[in-house]
Design a protein around this motif. Sequence first.
Motif, PDB file in Angstrom:
ATOM      1  N   THR A  43      18.472  -3.508  11.149  1.00 17.57           N
ATOM      2  CA  THR A  43      18.864  -2.214  10.588  1.00 17.57           C
ATOM      3  C   THR A  43      18.243  -1.074  11.377  1.00 17.57           C
ATOM      4  O   THR A  43      18.899  -0.045  11.620  1.00 17.57           O
ATOM      5  CB  THR A  43      18.446  -2.126   9.112  1.00 17.57           C
ATOM      6  N   LEU A  44      17.010  -1.234  11.796  1.00 18.11           N
ATOM      7  CA  LEU A  44      16.364  -0.192  12.598  1.00 18.11           C
ATOM      8  C   LEU A  44      17.061  -0.047  13.950  1.00 18.11           C
ATOM      9  O   LEU A  44      17.195   1.071  14.468  1.00 18.11           O
ATOM     10  CB  LEU A  44      14.883  -0.522  12.784  1.00 18.11           C
ATOM     11  N   HIS A  45      17.524  -1.152  14.528  1.00 16.84           N
ATOM     12  CA  HIS A  45      18.288  -1.065  15.776  1.00 16.84           C
ATOM     13  C   HIS A  45      19.600  -0.334  15.557  1.00 16.84           C
ATOM     14  O   HIS A  45      19.995   0.512  16.383  1.00 16.84           O
ATOM     15  CB  HIS A  45      18.553  -2.468  16.311  1.00 16.84           C
ATOM     16  N   ARG A  46      20.303  -0.651  14.461  1.00 17.83           N
ATOM     17  CA  ARG A  46      21.554   0.056  14.147  1.00 17.83           C
ATOM     18  C   ARG A  46      21.285   1.538  13.931  1.00 17.83           C
ATOM     19  O   ARG A  46      22.081   2.393  14.341  1.00 17.83           O
ATOM     20  CB  ARG A  46      22.202  -0.537  12.897  1.00 17.83           C
ATOM     21  N   LEU A  47      20.183   1.829  13.281  1.00 20.55           N
ATOM     22  CA  LEU A  47      19.807   3.219  13.019  1.00 20.55           C
ATOM     23  C   LEU A  47      19.667   3.987  14.335  1.00 20.55           C
ATOM     24  O   LEU A  47      20.243   5.062  14.503  1.00 20.55           O
ATOM     25  CB  LEU A  47      18.500   3.229  12.231  1.00 20.55           C
ATOM     26  N   TYR A  48      18.913   3.422  15.268  1.00 18.26           N
ATOM     27  CA  TYR A  48      18.751   4.113  16.550  1.00 18.26           C
ATOM     28  C   TYR A  48      20.076   4.212  17.309  1.00 18.26           C
ATOM     29  O   TYR A  48      20.350   5.235  17.961  1.00 18.26           O
ATOM     30  CB  TYR A  48      17.710   3.423  17.422  1.00 18.26           C
ATOM     31  N   ASP A  49      20.905   3.183  17.223  1.00 16.28           N
ATOM     32  CA  ASP A  49      22.183   3.227  17.929  1.00 16.28           C
ATOM     33  C   ASP A  49      23.072   4.367  17.445  1.00 16.28           C
ATOM     34  O   ASP A  49      23.891   4.887  18.204  1.00 16.28           O
ATOM     35  CB  ASP A  49      22.921   1.891  17.783  1.00 16.28           C
ATOM     36  N   LEU A  50      22.913   4.776  16.184  1.00  9.72           N
ATOM     37  CA  LEU A  50      23.636   5.951  15.692  1.00  9.72           C
ATOM     38  C   LEU A  50      22.966   7.235  16.159  1.00  9.72           C
ATOM     39  O   LEU A  50      23.625   8.161  16.631  1.00  9.72           O
ATOM     40  CB  LEU A  50      23.707   5.920  14.162  1.00  9.72           C
ATOM     41  N   VAL A  51      21.649   7.297  16.016  1.00 10.61           N
ATOM     42  CA  VAL A  51      20.907   8.515  16.352  1.00 10.61           C
ATOM     43  C   VAL A  51      21.125   8.917  17.808  1.00 10.61           C
ATOM     44  O   VAL A  51      21.290  10.099  18.130  1.00 10.61           O
ATOM     45  CB  VAL A  51      19.405   8.333  16.055  1.00 10.61           C
ATOM     46  N   ARG A  52      21.149   7.947  18.697  1.00  6.09           N
ATOM     47  CA  ARG A  52      21.208   8.255  20.131  1.00  6.09           C
ATOM     48  C   ARG A  52      22.530   8.883  20.559  1.00  6.09           C
ATOM     49  O   ARG A  52      22.616   9.461  21.644  1.00  6.09           O
ATOM     50  CB  ARG A  52      20.950   6.994  20.950  1.00  6.09           C
ATOM     51  N   LEU A  53      23.560   8.798  19.701  1.00  2.00           N
ATOM     52  CA  LEU A  53      24.865   9.349  20.063  1.00  2.00           C
ATOM     53  C   LEU A  53      25.007  10.824  19.708  1.00  2.00           C
ATOM     54  O   LEU A  53      25.944  11.474  20.177  1.00  2.00           O
ATOM     55  CB  LEU A  53      25.980   8.546  19.366  1.00  2.00           C
ATOM     56  N   ALA A  54      24.111  11.354  18.896  1.00  2.00           N
ATOM     57  CA  ALA A  54      24.230  12.747  18.464  1.00  2.00           C
ATOM     58  C   ALA A  54      23.743  13.688  19.570  1.00  2.00           C
ATOM     59  O   ALA A  54      22.950  13.311  20.428  1.00  2.00           O
ATOM     60  CB  ALA A  54      23.432  12.963  17.185  1.00  2.00           C
ATOM     61  N   PRO A  55      24.221  14.941  19.564  1.00  2.00           N
ATOM     62  CA  PRO A  55      23.972  15.837  20.697  1.00  2.00           C
ATOM     63  C   PRO A  55      22.546  16.367  20.787  1.00  2.00           C
ATOM     64  O   PRO A  55      21.894  16.646  19.778  1.00  2.00           O
ATOM     65  CB  PRO A  55      24.954  16.983  20.453  1.00  2.00           C
ATOM     66  N   THR A  56      22.073  16.482  22.028  1.00  2.00           N
ATOM     67  CA  THR A  56      20.848  17.196  22.373  1.00  2.00           C
ATOM     68  C   THR A  56      21.116  17.967  23.652  1.00  2.00           C
ATOM     69  O   THR A  56      22.090  17.688  24.359  1.00  2.00           O
ATOM     70  CB  THR A  56      19.666  16.220  22.612  1.00  2.00           C
ATOM     71  N   ALA A  57      20.263  18.931  23.960  1.00  2.46           N
ATOM     72  CA  ALA A  57      20.449  19.749  25.159  1.00  2.46           C
ATOM     73  C   ALA A  57      20.457  18.867  26.400  1.00  2.46           C
ATOM     74  O   ALA A  57      19.542  18.059  26.608  1.00  2.46           O
ATOM     75  CB  ALA A  57      19.339  20.797  25.269  1.00  2.46           C
ATOM     76  N   PHE A  58      21.498  18.998  27.205  1.00  5.12           N
ATOM     77  CA  PHE A  58      21.665  18.214  28.434  1.00  5.12           C
ATOM     78  C   PHE A  58      21.679  16.702  28.162  1.00  5.12           C
ATOM     79  O   PHE A  58      21.462  15.914  29.071  1.00  5.12           O
ATOM     80  CB  PHE A  58      20.563  18.528  29.454  1.00  5.12           C
ATOM     81  N   ASN A  59      21.913  16.323  26.904  1.00  5.86           N
ATOM     82  CA  ASN A  59      21.830  14.910  26.523  1.00  5.86           C
ATOM     83  C   ASN A  59      20.434  14.357  26.813  1.00  5.86           C
ATOM     84  O   ASN A  59      20.261  13.155  27.071  1.00  5.86           O
ATOM     85  CB  ASN A  59      22.902  14.066  27.243  1.00  5.86           C
ATOM     86  N   GLY A  60      19.430  15.217  26.743  1.00  6.86           N
ATOM     87  CA  GLY A  60      18.082  14.849  27.160  1.00  6.86           C
ATOM     88  C   GLY A  60      17.383  13.847  26.267  1.00  6.86           C
ATOM     89  O   GLY A  60      16.475  13.150  26.706  1.00  6.86           O
ATOM     90  N   SER A  61      17.754  13.789  24.975  1.00  8.69           N
ATOM     91  CA  SER A  61      17.251  12.769  24.055  1.00  8.69           C
ATOM     92  C   SER A  61      15.734  12.593  24.138  1.00  8.69           C
ATOM     93  O   SER A  61      15.229  11.511  24.440  1.00  8.69           O
ATOM     94  CB  SER A  61      17.936  11.426  24.342  1.00  8.69           C
ATOM     95  N   PRO A  62      14.957  13.645  23.853  1.00  8.18           N
ATOM     96  CA  PRO A  62      13.503  13.550  24.039  1.00  8.18           C
ATOM     97  C   PRO A  62      12.759  12.803  22.945  1.00  8.18           C
ATOM     98  O   PRO A  62      11.583  12.490  23.113  1.00  8.18           O
ATOM     99  CB  PRO A  62      13.067  15.016  24.069  1.00  8.18           C
ATOM    100  N   ALA A  63      13.398  12.524  21.808  1.00 11.08           N
ATOM    101  CA  ALA A  63      12.685  11.864  20.712  1.00 11.08           C
ATOM    102  C   ALA A  63      12.374  10.419  21.064  1.00 11.08           C
ATOM    103  O   ALA A  63      13.161   9.731  21.718  1.00 11.08           O
ATOM    104  CB  ALA A  63      13.501  11.922  19.424  1.00 11.08           C
ATOM    105  N   ARG A  64      11.205   9.977  20.622  1.00  7.31           N
ATOM    106  CA  ARG A  64      10.805   8.586  20.729  1.00  7.31           C
ATOM    107  C   ARG A  64      10.367   8.133  19.332  1.00  7.31           C
ATOM    108  O   ARG A  64       9.723   8.892  18.609  1.00  7.31           O
ATOM    109  CB  ARG A  64       9.656   8.404  21.736  1.00  7.31           C
TER     110      ARG A  64
END
Length: 206
Positions: A43-64
Motif C-alpha cells: 500500500t505504501l508503494h501504491r501511495l508513492y506511485d500516485l504521489v509521484r505523478l502530481a505536479p511540481t516545479a520543473f517536475n523536480g519532485s524534491p520530497a523524500r
Amino acid sequence: MPDTHLPVTEQPPDDIAQAAADRLFLNARTPQSWSDRPVPVETLHRLYDLVRLAPTAFNGSPARFVFLTTPEAKERLRPALSRGNQSKLTAGAIAIVAYDRRFFEHLPLLSPHYDPSPMFVDEPSLAETTAFRNGSLQAGYLILAARLLGLDAGPMSGFDAEAVDAEFFADGRLRTNLLVALGHADGPPSRPRAPRLDVSKAVVIL
C-alpha cells in the motif's frame, strides 16, 4: 478493447466526481485516536506511485519519504515529538516527509525537455525555497492519495525538526518538512468537524 480513459476536454460523470469529493474532502476526517492496524508495504508503494505523478516545479519532485512501520522505527521518532503527538505513534505508519536540498541534481532526468538545474547550482537559497515549497505540495498530495486508497491521514507539525534530522538525515542533504500519520482511525470521530472559514473571509476574486 475500448478506451476507458476520458478525453481531457470532458468532465467526469457527476457520480464519480461526487464519490471523489466525498472520499477526499466531505467525509474525510483527521483522526485523533489511531488503530494499530498495520499498513502493508504494498500500500505504501501504491501511495508513492500516485504521489509521484502530481505536479511540481520543473517536475523536480524534491520530497523524500521515510515510512516508519515497526515499533522500533517509531520509537526513534518519539523523543522529537510534542507530548500531544506521541499517542499518534500507534498509527500503522508514520511518514517523515523531507525535502532534498540538492533535488536539482535529478533535473536532467526529470525534466528532459529543459534542464533548469544550472539556476539552482550556485543559488542555495533558491534551491532551498523551491525544494521546501514543492515538497510541501507533495505532502498535500500524500494526504489525498492516502485517502483515495482508503487510509486515514493526519499531518503533524508538533515536533523538533532538528532532532528528526539528526536521527534520520545526519548527512544534512535532507531536511524534515512535516510528519503524517497514516492508517486507520480507532473508531468514529469523537467530536464534530471544526468550522472552516467561509468564502467571504478567505477568497478574493478580481
